[in-house]
Design a protein around this motif. Structure first.
Motif, PDB file in Angstrom:
ATOM      1  N   THR A  79       0.732  -0.990  -0.076  1.00  0.00           N
ATOM      2  CA  THR A  79      -0.034   0.155   0.079  1.00  0.00           C
ATOM      3  C   THR A  79       0.950   1.361   0.005  1.00  0.00           C
ATOM      4  O   THR A  79       2.102   1.206   0.371  1.00  0.00           O
ATOM      5  CB  THR A  79      -0.904  -0.207   1.088  1.00  0.00           C
ATOM      6  OG1 THR A  79      -0.019  -0.257   2.362  1.00  0.00           O
ATOM      7  CG2 THR A  79      -2.123  -1.081   1.070  1.00  0.00           C
ATOM      8  N   THR A  80       0.319   2.363  -0.595  1.00  0.00           N
ATOM      9  CA  THR A  80       1.366   3.269  -0.851  1.00  0.00           C
ATOM     10  C   THR A  80       0.879   4.766  -0.421  1.00  0.00           C
ATOM     11  O   THR A  80       1.537   5.734  -0.718  1.00  0.00           O
ATOM     12  CB  THR A  80       1.359   3.529  -2.468  1.00  0.00           C
ATOM     13  OG1 THR A  80      -0.024   3.599  -2.947  1.00  0.00           O
ATOM     14  CG2 THR A  80       1.930   2.208  -3.016  1.00  0.00           C
ATOM     15  N   ARG A  81       0.117   5.030   0.735  1.00  0.00           N
ATOM     16  CA  ARG A  81      -0.172   6.016   1.251  1.00  0.00           C
ATOM     17  C   ARG A  81      -0.895   5.802   2.688  1.00  0.00           C
ATOM     18  O   ARG A  81      -1.364   4.667   2.766  1.00  0.00           O
ATOM     19  CB  ARG A  81      -1.009   6.839   0.474  1.00  0.00           C
ATOM     20  CG  ARG A  81      -2.776   6.612   0.135  1.00  0.00           C
ATOM     21  CD  ARG A  81      -3.053   7.486  -0.699  1.00  0.00           C
ATOM     22  NE  ARG A  81      -2.982   8.869  -0.307  1.00  0.00           N
ATOM     23  CZ  ARG A  81      -2.578   9.883  -0.775  1.00  0.00           C
ATOM     24  NH1 ARG A  81      -1.946   9.599  -2.096  1.00  0.00           N
ATOM     25  NH2 ARG A  81      -2.132  11.312  -0.278  1.00  0.00           N
ATOM     26  N   PRO A  82      -0.973   6.662   3.652  1.00  0.00           N
ATOM     27  CA  PRO A  82      -1.169   6.439   4.941  1.00  0.00           C
ATOM     28  C   PRO A  82      -2.926   5.692   4.990  1.00  0.00           C
ATOM     29  O   PRO A  82      -2.926   4.767   5.735  1.00  0.00           O
ATOM     30  CB  PRO A  82      -1.222   7.772   5.644  1.00  0.00           C
ATOM     31  CG  PRO A  82      -0.183   8.598   5.163  1.00  0.00           C
ATOM     32  CD  PRO A  82      -0.419   7.943   3.631  1.00  0.00           C
ATOM     33  N   GLY A  83      -3.737   6.343   4.266  1.00  0.00           N
ATOM     34  CA  GLY A  83      -5.065   5.796   4.403  1.00  0.00           C
ATOM     35  C   GLY A  83      -5.093   4.437   3.956  1.00  0.00           C
ATOM     36  O   GLY A  83      -5.869   3.705   4.795  1.00  0.00           O
ATOM     37  N   TYR A  84      -4.373   4.047   2.905  1.00  0.00           N
ATOM     38  CA  TYR A  84      -4.630   2.597   2.560  1.00  0.00           C
ATOM     39  C   TYR A  84      -3.632   1.866   3.310  1.00  0.00           C
ATOM     40  O   TYR A  84      -4.188   0.506   3.456  1.00  0.00           O
ATOM     41  CB  TYR A  84      -4.202   2.482   1.104  1.00  0.00           C
ATOM     42  CG  TYR A  84      -4.944   3.392   0.060  1.00  0.00           C
ATOM     43  CD1 TYR A  84      -6.464   3.605   0.442  1.00  0.00           C
ATOM     44  CD2 TYR A  84      -4.589   3.932  -1.113  1.00  0.00           C
ATOM     45  CE1 TYR A  84      -7.212   4.463  -0.389  1.00  0.00           C
ATOM     46  CE2 TYR A  84      -5.546   4.494  -1.777  1.00  0.00           C
ATOM     47  CZ  TYR A  84      -6.943   4.993  -1.255  1.00  0.00           C
ATOM     48  OH  TYR A  84      -7.461   5.703  -2.116  1.00  0.00           O
ATOM     49  N   ASN A  85      -2.450   2.194   4.010  1.00  0.00           N
ATOM     50  CA  ASN A  85      -1.563   1.520   4.890  1.00  0.00           C
ATOM     51  C   ASN A  85      -2.664   1.027   6.153  1.00  0.00           C
ATOM     52  O   ASN A  85      -2.544   0.038   6.443  1.00  0.00           O
ATOM     53  CB  ASN A  85      -0.574   2.200   5.453  1.00  0.00           C
ATOM     54  CG  ASN A  85       0.396   2.766   4.141  1.00  0.00           C
ATOM     55  OD1 ASN A  85       0.536   2.118   3.157  1.00  0.00           O
ATOM     56  ND2 ASN A  85       1.226   3.641   4.624  1.00  0.00           N
ATOM     57  N   LEU A  86      -3.403   2.168   6.625  1.00  0.00           N
ATOM     58  CA  LEU A  86      -4.356   1.825   7.652  1.00  0.00           C
ATOM     59  C   LEU A  86      -5.380   0.820   7.335  1.00  0.00           C
ATOM     60  O   LEU A  86      -5.715  -0.105   8.302  1.00  0.00           O
ATOM     61  CB  LEU A  86      -5.038   3.105   8.223  1.00  0.00           C
ATOM     62  CG  LEU A  86      -3.833   4.009   8.864  1.00  0.00           C
ATOM     63  CD1 LEU A  86      -4.832   5.348   8.829  1.00  0.00           C
ATOM     64  CD2 LEU A  86      -3.482   3.551  10.084  1.00  0.00           C
TER      65      LEU A  86
END
Length: 435
Positions: free
Chosen positions: A149-156
């Motif tokens: 995943t490549t940005r915080p929202g999708y990491n979470l």
């Protein structure tokens, strides 16, 4: 819905998710389904858009596809065709396809804001409840393999919803200090459930290690972006042209660059500054107005977006970075790969880790238009220095070759293939989202 009811719903949802994960973890253990790194899915916000993150993710996907089954899962689609070419062997799928006709459920749920992507994420306004549903279903449908995943929202989201037999790797493309306090709190709570987290710079790696402490992912590593192979020759450094690249947004500091160029133009009116990149009509118009008010019409040119940025860099003699902050500074490496020396603000975090002052570029006082103008003038007026820095820049860029950086991803995936399933999600809130 009252806070007490929302809390009960959240706890029930997390309890159900833990039970599902228990069953899937036991099944994966019995069948040996865990640890598969031959299938890689990369979750990207908009694969058909333009920007540094998209360019570098496509670059990585192309490398991994040499020996693996690679799919880019684009959360949204708002364009008919990709702005950047999709590498051979890489498949692209879309969760929220806004180009194709939508059914009634999609139209209805798209009216409601996302409850999964935090409000502090700058993509929050571009996603919706329909996007949430599609993303959760896609994550839960995964059977083994790797998801990056490549940005915080999708990491979470991946930390919470990816099944236990899926290897999860979170990636960050901007500095931790850029995130608001609310986002940093969510990161501290949830990132420990990822199998690995990858930063682009050593400075960011240290900051994440300090923030996450004992709750860090099992692997916390730094892997820089690889410089893509761009069209165009190495610059001859003969054109009286300086170039800057980036979206027309506050972070890129083009307002400060125009102030600096006003000083440059007074001493060297025959030199031209070209700014490549797009933005909202309002931001672009404000920048045009500033250029006109500074008397720089015809000397500072807004070139828009270019698919062949390597060709444009090959025509430049100086590359300028006026950013207020950088996650890494991919365009610095792209300029260096064409032998173009860089003058950059010494801003957090990326430029200092790429540029060696007085060796392959110049670092000047952050935010000081006069210092930036002085660095540019120095390279204009000292051709020997310009050529020395440009030659060294070529050698610096070679250290970030795709094969060299790709080998570090190979090593990380090999290491992760031996890890066991992740622990169960703990019953803590993600803040404003439902889960």
């Amino acid at each position: 819905m009252t806070g007490k009811i929302r809390g009960s719903v959240r706890r029930a949802a997390l309890w159900s998710l833990r039970r599902l994960n228990d069953r899937r973890a036991r099944r994966a253990s019995a069948t040996g389904a865990g640890g598969d790194t031959g299938t890689v899915r990369i979750l990207l916000h908009h694969a058909y858009g333009m920007g540094g993150t998209i360019r570098t993710v496509l670059n990585l996907a192309g490398y991994l596809a040499r020996e693996r089954d690679v799919e880019i899962v684009s959360v949204v689609r708002t364009a008919e065709e990709p702005f950047l070419p999709i590498p051979p062997g890489v498949r692209v799928s879309f969760l929220d396809d806004r180009v194709a006709a939508r059914g009634p459920a999609a139209r209805l749920l798209s009216r409601f804001p996302s409850r999964l992507v935090p409000e502090q994420e700058n993509i929050h306004h571009t996603v919706s409840l329909w996007t949430d549903l599609r993303l959760i279903r896609r994550l839960r449908a995964m059977r083994g393999g790797v998801v990056i995943t490549t940005r915080p929202g999708y990491n979470l989201a991946a930390a919470l919803f990816a099944p236990p037999e899926v290897i999860t790797i979170g990636q960050e493309h901007v500095a931790l200090q850029v995130h608001k306090p609310e986002m940093r709190r969510l990161i501290r709570r949830r990132y420990g459930r990822l199998d690995a987290f990858v930063t682009l710079t050593e400075a960011d790696l240290e900051q994440y290690a300090g923030l996450l402490e004992a709750d860090a992912p099992r692997r916390l590593v730094r892997v820089p972006n690889a410089v893509p192979r761009l069209a165009g020759d190495v610059s001859r450094l003969e054109e009286k042209v300086a170039v800057a690249i980036g979206r027309v947004v506050h972070a890129k500091g083009f307002d400060r660059l125009v102030k600096a160029w006003r000083q440059v133009a007074q001493a060297h009116p025959d030199w031209i500054l070209r700014i490549y990149g797009g933005g909202t009509p309002e931001r672009e118009q404000r920048l045009r107005d500033q250029i006109e008010e500074a008397g720089l019409t015809g000397r500072v040119l807004l070139m828009g977006s270019s698919r062949e940025i390597g060709v444009e860099l090959a025509k430049a003699s100086i590359y300028v970075v006026s950013s207020r902050y950088e996650g890494f500074g991919m365009t610095i490496l792209e300029a260096m790969s064409k032998g173009v020396p860089v003058v950059s603000f010494d801003c957090p975090h990326g430029p200092r880790e790429i540029i060696t002052h007085e060796h392959d570029g110049l670092l000047v006082g952050a935010g000081k238009a006069g210092a930036l103008a002085g660095g540019i003038r120095r390279l204009i007026e000292d051709e020997e220095l310009r050529r020395t820095l440009g030659g060294n820049a070529l050698r610096t860029a070679a250290r970030y070759d795709l094969d060299a950086v790709g080998a570090r991803w190979d090593a990380l995936l090999a290491d992760l293939s031996g890890l066991s399933s992740r622990p169960d999600p703990q019953p803590c809130s993600l803040g404003t989202p439902v889960f």
